[in-house]
Scaffold this motif. Structure first.
Motif, PDB file in Angstrom:
ATOM      1  N   UNK A   1      -2.159  13.341   6.084  1.00  0.00           N
ATOM      2  CA  UNK A   1      -2.151  14.391   5.072  1.00  0.00           C
ATOM      3  C   UNK A   1      -1.498  13.896   3.773  1.00  0.00           C
ATOM      4  N   UNK A   2      -0.351  13.229   3.923  1.00  0.00           N
ATOM      5  CA  UNK A   2       0.346  12.718   2.737  1.00  0.00           C
ATOM      6  C   UNK A   2      -0.459  11.633   2.046  1.00  0.00           C
ATOM      7  N   UNK A   3      -1.091  10.775   2.841  1.00  0.00           N
ATOM      8  CA  UNK A   3      -1.923   9.717   2.265  1.00  0.00           C
ATOM      9  C   UNK A   3      -3.019  10.344   1.411  1.00  0.00           C
ATOM     10  N   UNK A   4      -3.707  11.321   1.972  1.00  0.00           N
ATOM     11  CA  UNK A   4      -4.810  11.969   1.255  1.00  0.00           C
ATOM     12  C   UNK A   4      -4.318  12.690   0.008  1.00  0.00           C
ATOM     13  N   UNK A   5      -3.196  13.403   0.122  1.00  0.00           N
ATOM     14  CA  UNK A   5      -2.645  14.155  -1.015  1.00  0.00           C
ATOM     15  C   UNK A   5      -2.267  13.216  -2.157  1.00  0.00           C
TER      16      UNK A   5
ATOM     17  N   UNK B   1      -7.825   0.869  -2.714  1.00  0.00           N
ATOM     18  CA  UNK B   1      -7.537  -0.202  -1.740  1.00  0.00           C
ATOM     19  C   UNK B   1      -6.303   0.139  -0.909  1.00  0.00           C
ATOM     20  N   UNK B   2      -5.314   0.748  -1.529  1.00  0.00           N
ATOM     21  CA  UNK B   2      -4.102   1.131  -0.789  1.00  0.00           C
ATOM     22  C   UNK B   2      -4.450   2.173   0.270  1.00  0.00           C
ATOM     23  N   UNK B   3      -5.263   3.140  -0.095  1.00  0.00           N
ATOM     24  CA  UNK B   3      -5.679   4.172   0.867  1.00  0.00           C
ATOM     25  C   UNK B   3      -6.446   3.539   2.023  1.00  0.00           C
TER      26      UNK B   3
ATOM     27  N   UNK C   1       4.605   6.399  -0.527  1.00  0.00           N
ATOM     28  CA  UNK C   1       4.762   6.994   0.799  1.00  0.00           C
ATOM     29  C   UNK C   1       5.929   6.364   1.536  1.00  0.00           C
ATOM     30  N   UNK C   2       6.623   7.192   2.310  1.00  0.00           N
ATOM     31  CA  UNK C   2       7.684   6.686   3.167  1.00  0.00           C
ATOM     32  C   UNK C   2       7.207   6.526   4.597  1.00  0.00           C
ATOM     33  N   UNK C   3       6.332   7.441   5.015  1.00  0.00           N
ATOM     34  CA  UNK C   3       5.802   7.390   6.378  1.00  0.00           C
ATOM     35  C   UNK C   3       4.288   7.464   6.319  1.00  0.00           C
TER      36      UNK C   3
ATOM     37  N   UNK D   1       0.828  -1.203   0.000  1.00  0.00           N
ATOM     38  CA  UNK D   1       0.000   0.000   0.000  1.00  0.00           C
ATOM     39  C   UNK D   1       0.864   1.256   0.000  1.00  0.00           C
ATOM     40  N   UNK D   2       1.946   1.239   0.774  1.00  0.00           N
ATOM     41  CA  UNK D   2       2.852   2.388   0.799  1.00  0.00           C
ATOM     42  C   UNK D   2       3.517   2.581  -0.563  1.00  0.00           C
TER      43      UNK D   2
END
Length: 130
Positions: free
Chosen positions: A72-76, A101-103, A66-68, A60-61
């Motif tokens: 906010x980063x997930x949504x962006x 699905x990743x989100x 995504x690194x962390x 999913x990351x």
């Protein structure tokens, strides 16, 4: 006579390899048990979420780049990738569904981490009260 020695060498070699394989299997099993205990309840919940969603946290990351885990980063990243893969602009429905699905998987992981944090705070409070 030579065939007998050759057969003995083959049998001894198979026994040595068999014992080494059995030891390696025991060590791997012990290591996985220790890792599972170290992860504790949060690790079990995370593993359950991975099996339910059909997607690991790492996958999913990678999908959302995504690194962390920050909401906010997930949504962006989700919004960007969802728009880019929209079928109306020539994107792929399959990729768009993977992004969704990743989100969902990452949000589930954030929820698990928050529950774990709250439980550990409650335990600390109980320990200080007694």
């Amino acid at each position: 006579m030579q065939a007998r020695y050759l057969a003995q060498i083959i049998v001894m070699g198979a026994q040595v390899v068999g014992r080494a394989f059995a030891r390696a299997l025991q060590q791997e099993f012990a290591a996985s048990q220790a890792a599972a205990q170290a992860r504790g309840r949060a690790g079990q919940q995370s593993a359950a979420a991975s099996s339910i969603s059909g997607m690991s946290l790492q996958e999913a990351q990678q999908i959302l780049n995504l690194g962390s885990l920050s909401p906010e980063e997930i949504q962006k990243n989700y919004e960007h990738l969802f728009k880019v893969n929209d079928k109306a602009v020539g994107g792929s429905f399959y990729l768009q569904s993977k992004v969704v699905r990743a989100k969902e998987r990452l949000e589930e992981e954030l929820s698990i981490q928050e529950q774990d944090r709250q439980q550990s705070q409650q335990r600390k409070q109980q320990n200080t009260e007694t």
